[in-house]
Every structure is written in structure tokens, then in C-alpha cells.
Write a protein that holds these residues in place. Structure first.
Motif, PDB file in Angstrom:
ATOM      1  N   ALA A 130       0.852  -1.180   0.000  1.00 21.07           N
ATOM      2  CA  ALA A 130       0.000   0.000   0.000  1.00 21.07           C
ATOM      3  C   ALA A 130       0.892   1.236   0.000  1.00 21.07           C
ATOM      4  N   ARG A 131       0.744   2.058  -1.026  1.00 21.43           N
ATOM      5  CA  ARG A 131       1.571   3.258  -1.169  1.00 21.43           C
ATOM      6  C   ARG A 131       0.687   4.458  -1.492  1.00 21.43           C
ATOM      7  N   SER A 132       1.299   5.630  -1.510  1.00 20.97           N
ATOM      8  CA  SER A 132       0.590   6.835  -1.920  1.00 20.97           C
ATOM      9  C   SER A 132       1.556   7.769  -2.638  1.00 20.97           C
ATOM     10  N   PHE A 133       0.984   8.683  -3.404  1.00 21.42           N
ATOM     11  CA  PHE A 133       1.788   9.660  -4.153  1.00 21.42           C
ATOM     12  C   PHE A 133       1.093  11.008  -4.072  1.00 21.42           C
ATOM     13  N   VAL A 141       3.463  -2.574 -15.305  1.00 20.00           N
ATOM     14  CA  VAL A 141       2.163  -2.297 -15.911  1.00 20.00           C
ATOM     15  C   VAL A 141       1.355  -1.472 -14.915  1.00 20.00           C
ATOM     16  N   VAL A 142       0.878  -0.307 -15.340  1.00 17.96           N
ATOM     17  CA  VAL A 142       0.009   0.538 -14.517  1.00 17.96           C
ATOM     18  C   VAL A 142      -1.431   0.218 -14.912  1.00 17.96           C
ATOM     19  N   MET A 143      -2.212  -0.296 -13.971  1.00 16.92           N
ATOM     20  CA  MET A 143      -3.578  -0.764 -14.229  1.00 16.92           C
ATOM     21  C   MET A 143      -4.593   0.213 -13.635  1.00 16.92           C
ATOM     22  N   LEU A 144      -5.466   0.753 -14.478  1.00 13.03           N
ATOM     23  CA  LEU A 144      -6.448   1.756 -14.069  1.00 13.03           C
ATOM     24  C   LEU A 144      -7.837   1.115 -14.031  1.00 13.03           C
ATOM     25  N   HIS A 145      -8.404   1.039 -12.845  1.00 12.47           N
ATOM     26  CA  HIS A 145      -9.679   0.351 -12.667  1.00 12.47           C
ATOM     27  C   HIS A 145     -10.843   1.139 -13.254  1.00 12.47           C
ATOM     28  N   GLY A 146     -11.985   0.482 -13.384  1.00 16.88           N
ATOM     29  CA  GLY A 146     -13.201   1.124 -13.859  1.00 16.88           C
ATOM     30  C   GLY A 146     -13.988   1.732 -12.716  1.00 16.88           C
ATOM     31  N   SER A 183      -3.667   7.154  -3.507  1.00 14.60           N
ATOM     32  CA  SER A 183      -3.032   5.941  -2.997  1.00 14.60           C
ATOM     33  C   SER A 183      -3.006   4.914  -4.116  1.00 14.60           C
ATOM     34  N   TYR A 184      -2.189   3.895  -3.959  1.00 12.97           N
ATOM     35  CA  TYR A 184      -2.148   2.828  -4.947  1.00 12.97           C
ATOM     36  C   TYR A 184      -1.607   1.560  -4.315  1.00 12.97           C
ATOM     37  N   ARG A 185      -1.926   0.426  -4.917  1.00 15.03           N
ATOM     38  CA  ARG A 185      -1.369  -0.845  -4.511  1.00 15.03           C
ATOM     39  C   ARG A 185      -0.304  -1.251  -5.520  1.00 15.03           C
ATOM     40  N   LEU A 186       0.757  -1.842  -5.022  1.00 10.39           N
ATOM     41  CA  LEU A 186       1.873  -2.256  -5.874  1.00 10.39           C
ATOM     42  C   LEU A 186       2.159  -3.734  -5.650  1.00 10.39           C
ATOM     43  N   TYR A 187       2.001  -4.504  -6.710  1.00 11.94           N
ATOM     44  CA  TYR A 187       2.323  -5.927  -6.635  1.00 11.94           C
ATOM     45  C   TYR A 187       3.776  -6.131  -7.060  1.00 11.94           C
ATOM     46  N   VAL A 222       6.199  -5.919 -12.165  1.00 14.55           N
ATOM     47  CA  VAL A 222       5.521  -5.228 -11.067  1.00 14.55           C
ATOM     48  C   VAL A 222       4.258  -4.591 -11.638  1.00 14.55           C
ATOM     49  N   ILE A 223       3.200  -4.569 -10.842  1.00 12.87           N
ATOM     50  CA  ILE A 223       1.913  -4.031 -11.285  1.00 12.87           C
ATOM     51  C   ILE A 223       1.470  -2.955 -10.302  1.00 12.87           C
ATOM     52  N   ALA A 224       1.138  -1.780 -10.819  1.00  9.54           N
ATOM     53  CA  ALA A 224       0.625  -0.691  -9.986  1.00  9.54           C
ATOM     54  C   ALA A 224      -0.869  -0.521 -10.253  1.00  9.54           C
ATOM     55  N   TYR A 225      -1.621  -0.357  -9.174  1.00  9.61           N
ATOM     56  CA  TYR A 225      -3.074  -0.163  -9.271  1.00  9.61           C
ATOM     57  C   TYR A 225      -3.434   1.153  -8.583  1.00  9.61           C
ATOM     58  N   PRO A 226      -3.381   2.290  -9.278  1.00 12.44           N
ATOM     59  CA  PRO A 226      -3.795   3.549  -8.650  1.00 12.44           C
ATOM     60  C   PRO A 226      -5.275   3.505  -8.254  1.00 12.44           C
TER      61      PRO A 226
END
Length: 419
Positions: A141-144, A169-174, A152-156, A198-202
């Protein structure tokens, strides 16, 4: 504005200030439908998609929606009310004209892509589970924060490559999704583990969009170094620095509103990403306000006027997934994405092939190669699929487990893995 309508609006404002949003909604809907102010009949919310011809009430109204929103900053003519201690209240009272404008723009609906158009899709009505994290992997769990705002975002971080990953890969949810839901539904973490990514989920903030949609349709969020693109780019750069990645190994993808924002990122930051994956999204510049956004989603519009592109006109390598039976984002939007991304000039080649997924969905795959023979655009049209991540896991929302695996195919395209 006639007297009956104005009276109804004033009643609606009084109900709203009394926090009786459901009754305020009923009064406003009755007024818009021409029913008498004294009519006390109740009605259920309309959850059908907006119809292209009858547009007297173009947006569904959510009786549970909030008309009083937390402001990012007080408007000059509408100062925030003060509370004890001198701090600004999180609530602003909106005058009659603002209430009417809010309804006209559909902000009391579920937000773009946040309506219940897709009730019945696999995964949309199930309790979302946390994604499974294998031993040795991390789901941080991170933030920017930057001048444009914070997210915030999750980083796998995969167990297979914790220190020197192969890429990002930066993944942007719906809409109405979050990073945990999106990770579970797309199964992207498992693909990342296999390829060492690594996968980022903002995470889109509910304070910035009531339905947690990325604001791809707002001009201020379609520009480089402004708004949400600036925040997403900042997250990307931080991770690139942490793991020593260069542009050739950095990619962006998204679903629905996230897919539309992925298109924005590809156009505004082509020097940051080397490829984009757009699932059930819209082309950059498709809208410049809420009205044009809904028009584009229905397939009625082209590109809105004046999108702010980079001067170099660089086209990002792009892979597109679209369901032919999508009732939320018309498939013609995928055609516009492909047209915008496809290379032009002599020597470009187009190849089409058809197939059937393991789950039984028939698809057409179109590959556009540049003059050097390198795939520049790949378009998967999945027959019978709706507004859902193709090949996704039913533990997440908006997934279709019967289709070809969009996560695997996107990563294969990103890394240019030979089939």
C-alpha cells in the motif's frame, strides 16, 4: 422556467438540505416529467441506459446519491460554512441553479460507467475477494502526492523478480471498482508472477468522483502535467526510479473509464509508456464534458473539439479489447481507438484471424503492422461479450470468464513475446 418547475426545485433544495435525498430526487424527477408538484406518487429509479432518441430525462437518478459533495476548494461565490474551531466544513450548500445544473450533468447518477447497465454480468453482484498473494510476493500500500493532488495505490511485487522486475504495468480500474477488486478480477498479478512484472493499481478517490471513475472526459484531466494524468504519471515515475526501469518496459492499461484514462496517458505521456492496453474504453479526445461523454459512450459522437495532444504526434503501440454486446460503451469506440493508434503510410499491413476461446467465445483479432512489419495495433472484438474484462476471474466485478484472457494477451503484446 415556469412557476411550477421553480416551486418544485425549491422543494427539492429544502429536502436536500434536510438530508432527505430520496424525496428531493422524487420531486425533481416528477418536475422534469411534467407531473404536478402536489403529486405524491413514488417511483423507482430508472436503471436503463440513456436512449438515443428520447432524451427528456437522459440520466438515471440514484436515490442514494449525495447532492452535497466534499469540495476540493471553496468557490469564490460559495464560501464554505465554518464549523467550531474555524475549520472549513466538508459540506457546501448549493443554490437552486447549481442543483439544477448538477442534475442536468448527471452527477446525481452513478457517474460515468457507474450505472447498473450491466446487472447480470458475471462477477458484478458477487462479494469481491482480496487477490491471492503467493509466498514471497508483496501487495504493498503506497501513496503519491504532487501539485495536482494525491492518490493511494497498490503495488504488486512478484516473488519471481522482487528486485529486478522485467517491467511495469500501470492498471487503471473502472467505475465502482478499486485496486483490490481490479487485481482479483483481472488476474493480472498471476500473469505478472509468470513474467516477472511489477503491477501498480492507482486508486481513484471517491472525493474526486462519486463513483470512483477516472475523469477522462474533463479537459483539465486530458492534459500533460495537469490533473489526474499528472498524478498517474508521477506514480509511474516513482516506481520506475525504485526499480531502475526505462520507458521500453513500462506500460499502461485500463477498463472502461480506466481504459479511457489509459488512452489519455498514452497520448499525453508517450515518452513515459511504450504501449497501452484499452479494454472497453474510449479514444482520447472523445469528450470534453459529461454530455459529450454520454454521447460518445452511446456511439453517437466522434472526437470532441480541441483535444490537447503532444506536438510530436507519436502513436503508442496499442492493444484493444471490446465486447460486441457492450451496452455501456458502444463498440464503435474501439474502432476510433484503433484508427487513432494505427500507423499510416505505405508498407503498413493488416491481418485478421478468428478463433474461439476456451470458454466458448468467438473473437476476431485484427493486427496492424507498421512498415517494418512490427505489430503496432492489435484489436480483439469478442462476440457476445458485454462490458466486462475478457477472461477475468468471477471473484472481481465486471469480468467475463468465458472470453479470451485479456490480461495474458496484453502482457504478451507489451513484451512483444513471440507466439
Amino acid at each position: 422556467m415556469n412557476n411550477d418547475f421553480e416551486t418544485a426545485m425549491r422543494r427539492a433544495v429544502r429536502f436536500t438540505r434536510a438530508l432527505n435525498v430520496a424525496e428531493a430526487t422524487r420531486v425533481i424527477r416528477d418536475a422534469l416529467a411534467g407531473r404536478s408538484v402536489s403529486d405524491t406518487r413514488t417511483s423507482s429509479p430508472d436503471i436503463a441506459p440513456p436512449r438515443p432518441i428520447q432524451r427528456s430525462t437522459p440520466f438515471p437518478v440514484d436515490p442514494d446519491a449525495e447532492i452535497i459533495e466534499p469540495p476540493t476548494r471553496p468557490e469564490p461565490d460559495e464560501p464554505a460554512q465554518k464549523v467550531a474551531g474555524g475549520t472549513s466544513s466538508l459540506r457546501l450548500r448549493k443554490p437552486l441553479r447549481e442543483t439544477v445544473r448538477t442534475l442536468r450533468e448527471g452527477r446525481l447518477a452513478h457517474g460515468l460507467f457507474g450505472s447498473l447497465h450491466d446487472v447480470g454480468l458475471p462477477g458484478t453482484a458477487r462479494q469481491v475477494r482480496q487477490p491471492v498473494i503467493p509466498d514471497g510476493a508483496q501487495f504493498l500500500a503506497r501513496s503519491f502526492t504532487c501539485t495536482a493532488g494525491s492518490r493511494s495505490y497498490r503495488l504488486y511485487v512478484p516473488a519471481s523478480a522482487p528486485d529486478r522486475p522485467r517491467g511495469l504495468v500501470v492498471m487503471l480500474h473502472g467505475c465502482k471498482q478499486d485496486p483490490e477488486d481490479f487485481a482479483a478480477g483481472t488476474g493480472m498479478n498471476a500473469v505478472a508472477e509468470a513474467y516477472g512484472l511489477v503491477i501498480a493499481y492507482p486508486r481513484q478517490s471517491g472525493a474526486d468522483n462519486a463513483s470512483s471513475c477516472w475523469n477522462w472526459f474533463r479537459p483539465a484531466d486530458q492534459m500533460r502535467d495537469r490533473g489526474e494524468p499528472s498524478i498517474i504519471a508521477g506514480i509511474t515515475k516513482d516506481i520506475m526510479w525504485d526499480f531502475g526501469l526505462d520507458r521500453s518496459r513500462v506500460f499502461v492499461a485500463g477498463l472502461s473509464a480506466g481504459g479511457a484514462m489509459a488512452a489519455v496517458m498514452g497520448q499525453t505521456y508517450p515518452d513515459l509508456y511504450s504501449a497501452a492496453g484499452i479494454h472497453s474504453g474510449l479514444a482520447y479526445g472523445s469528450a470534453n464534458d459529461v454530455m459529450s461523454a454520454f454521447s460518445s459512450m452511446r456511439g453517437d459522437g466522434g472526437l470532441a473539439s480541441g483535444p490537447k495532444r503532444l506536438a510530436n504526434g507519436h502513436r503508442l503501440r496499442t492493444i484493444v479489447f471490446q465486447g460486441s454486446a457492450d451496452r455501456t460503451v458502444h463498440p464503435s469506440n474501439a474502432d476510433r481507438i484503433v484508427a487513432a493508434a494505427a500507423p499510416t503510410g505505405a508498407g503498413c499491413a493488416v491481418r485478421r484471424e478468428s478463433g474461439r476461446s476456451a470458454g466458448g467465445r468467438i473473437y476476431t483479432r485484427t493486427i496492424v503492422a507498421d512498415p517494418g512489419g512490427n505489430p503496432a495495433v492489435e484489436y480483439w472484438l469478442v462476440e457476445g461479450a458485454g462490458h466486462a474484462w475478457s477472461g477475468g476471474h468471477p471473484s472481481g466485478t465486471y469480468t467475463d470468464p468465458h472470453g479470451p484472457d485479456a490480461s495474458c494477451q496484453m502482457v504478451r503484446f507489451f513484451l512483444d513475446v513471440q507466439e
